[in-house]
Design a protein around this motif. Sequence first.
Motif, PDB file in Angstrom:
ATOM      1  N   ASP A  81      -4.159   1.464  -1.984  1.00 21.38           N
ATOM      2  CA  ASP A  81      -4.244  -0.019  -2.544  1.00 21.38           C
ATOM      3  C   ASP A  81      -3.000   0.040  -3.657  1.00 21.38           C
ATOM      4  OD1 ASP A  81      -4.669  -2.458  -4.021  1.00 21.38           O
ATOM      5  OD2 ASP A  81      -5.565  -3.107  -2.274  1.00 21.38           O
ATOM      6  N   SER A  82      -2.091  -0.866  -3.613  1.00 17.68           N
ATOM      7  CA  SER A  82      -1.227  -0.805  -4.574  1.00 17.68           C
ATOM      8  C   SER A  82      -1.645  -1.275  -5.989  1.00 17.68           C
ATOM      9  CB  SER A  82      -0.143  -2.022  -4.277  1.00 17.68           C
ATOM     10  OG  SER A  82      -0.497  -3.127  -4.387  1.00 17.68           O
ATOM     11  N   ARG A  83      -2.949  -1.708  -6.228  1.00 17.69           N
ATOM     12  CA  ARG A  83      -3.543  -1.936  -7.467  1.00 17.69           C
ATOM     13  C   ARG A  83      -3.900  -0.532  -7.957  1.00 17.69           C
ATOM     14  NH1 ARG A  83      -7.889  -5.961  -5.248  1.00 17.69           N
ATOM     15  NH2 ARG A  83      -7.729  -4.898  -3.530  1.00 17.69           N
ATOM     16  N   GLU A  84      -3.986   0.362  -7.150  1.00 17.73           N
ATOM     17  CA  GLU A  84      -4.252   1.968  -7.921  1.00 17.73           C
ATOM     18  C   GLU A  84      -3.059   2.513  -8.699  1.00 17.73           C
ATOM     19  OE1 GLU A  84      -6.985   4.211  -5.416  1.00 17.73           O
ATOM     20  OE2 GLU A  84      -6.741   2.396  -3.933  1.00 17.73           O
TER      21      GLU A  84
ATOM     22  N   THR B  89      -8.584  -0.132 -10.463  1.00 20.83           N
ATOM     23  CA  THR B  89      -7.598  -1.323 -10.716  1.00 20.83           C
ATOM     24  C   THR B  89      -7.507  -1.746 -12.148  1.00 20.83           C
ATOM     25  OG1 THR B  89      -7.857  -2.372  -8.486  1.00 20.83           O
ATOM     26  CG2 THR B  89      -7.071  -3.636 -10.146  1.00 20.83           C
ATOM     27  N   GLN B  90      -8.606  -1.684 -12.701  1.00 23.64           N
ATOM     28  CA  GLN B  90      -8.705  -2.033 -14.275  1.00 23.64           C
ATOM     29  C   GLN B  90      -8.119  -0.899 -14.980  1.00 23.64           C
ATOM     30  OE1 GLN B  90     -12.466  -2.559 -15.762  1.00 23.64           O
ATOM     31  NE2 GLN B  90     -11.969  -2.938 -17.648  1.00 23.64           N
TER      32      GLN B  90
ATOM     33  N   GLU C  71      -4.190  -1.269 -14.414  1.00 25.39           N
ATOM     34  CA  GLU C  71      -3.639  -2.228 -14.926  1.00 25.39           C
ATOM     35  C   GLU C  71      -3.355  -1.937 -16.629  1.00 25.39           C
ATOM     36  OE1 GLU C  71      -6.384  -5.598 -14.382  1.00 25.39           O
ATOM     37  OE2 GLU C  71      -5.633  -5.946 -12.376  1.00 25.39           O
TER      38      GLU C  71
ATOM     39  N   LEU D  35     -12.880   0.346  -6.149  1.00 27.95           N
ATOM     40  CA  LEU D  35     -11.452  -0.256  -6.474  1.00 27.95           C
ATOM     41  C   LEU D  35     -11.405  -1.176  -7.642  1.00 27.95           C
ATOM     42  CD1 LEU D  35      -8.601  -0.626  -5.201  1.00 27.95           C
ATOM     43  CD2 LEU D  35      -9.452  -2.437  -3.842  1.00 27.95           C
ATOM     44  N   GLU D  36     -12.280  -1.777  -7.980  1.00 28.51           N
ATOM     45  CA  GLU D  36     -12.082  -2.498  -9.049  1.00 28.51           C
ATOM     46  C   GLU D  36     -11.915  -1.685 -10.362  1.00 28.51           C
ATOM     47  OE1 GLU D  36     -14.809  -3.073  -6.741  1.00 28.51           O
ATOM     48  OE2 GLU D  36     -13.658  -4.483  -5.912  1.00 28.51           O
TER      49      GLU D  36
ATOM     50  N   SER E 150       0.828  -1.324  -0.044  1.00 22.85           N
ATOM     51  CA  SER E 150       0.135  -0.053  -0.106  1.00 22.85           C
ATOM     52  C   SER E 150       0.891   1.260  -0.034  1.00 22.85           C
ATOM     53  CB  SER E 150      -0.869   0.066   1.233  1.00 22.85           C
ATOM     54  OG  SER E 150      -0.090   0.179   2.261  1.00 22.85           O
TER      55      SER E 150
END
Length: 135
Positions: free
Chosen positions: A14-17, A124-125, A128, A120-121, A5
């Motif tokens: 979140d690291s996915r961001e 995240t997309q 990516e 967040l989804e 994070s």
Amino acid sequence: MALESYTFGPYKKDSREVFYSTSLSYALVNLRPVVPVKRFADLTVDETSDLWITAQKVGSRLESYHKATSLTFGIQDGPQAGQTVPHVHIHILPRKDDTLDEKEKKKKLDLEKERKDRSLEEMTQEAEEYRKLFL
């Protein structure tokens, strides 16, 4: 090295961001589609340099990805300047030839007041997709 994070002012992200990072800066998608130091003047020379080099690299890739012709780089430095997260960050906005008349521009500004947080989804997309620009 990717962290689990990241700190964004008082918030954990979140690291996915996050889609790009250096040892001093990182680029993340925005919660509302625009370095833990509160004010620009508080940055060190190395942090200032890294921040702008990162903004230049990220901006160039996003401009190409979005088939834009220009970029807006924005810093809101302090609460009276509109800074809502007490943390130095640059908003990078790809721009295209936008020939809106005044009525359409006002409608667009009114929509800003109605913006909703993204999930967040969704973020995240987007992150990516942007990560692929740096491979």
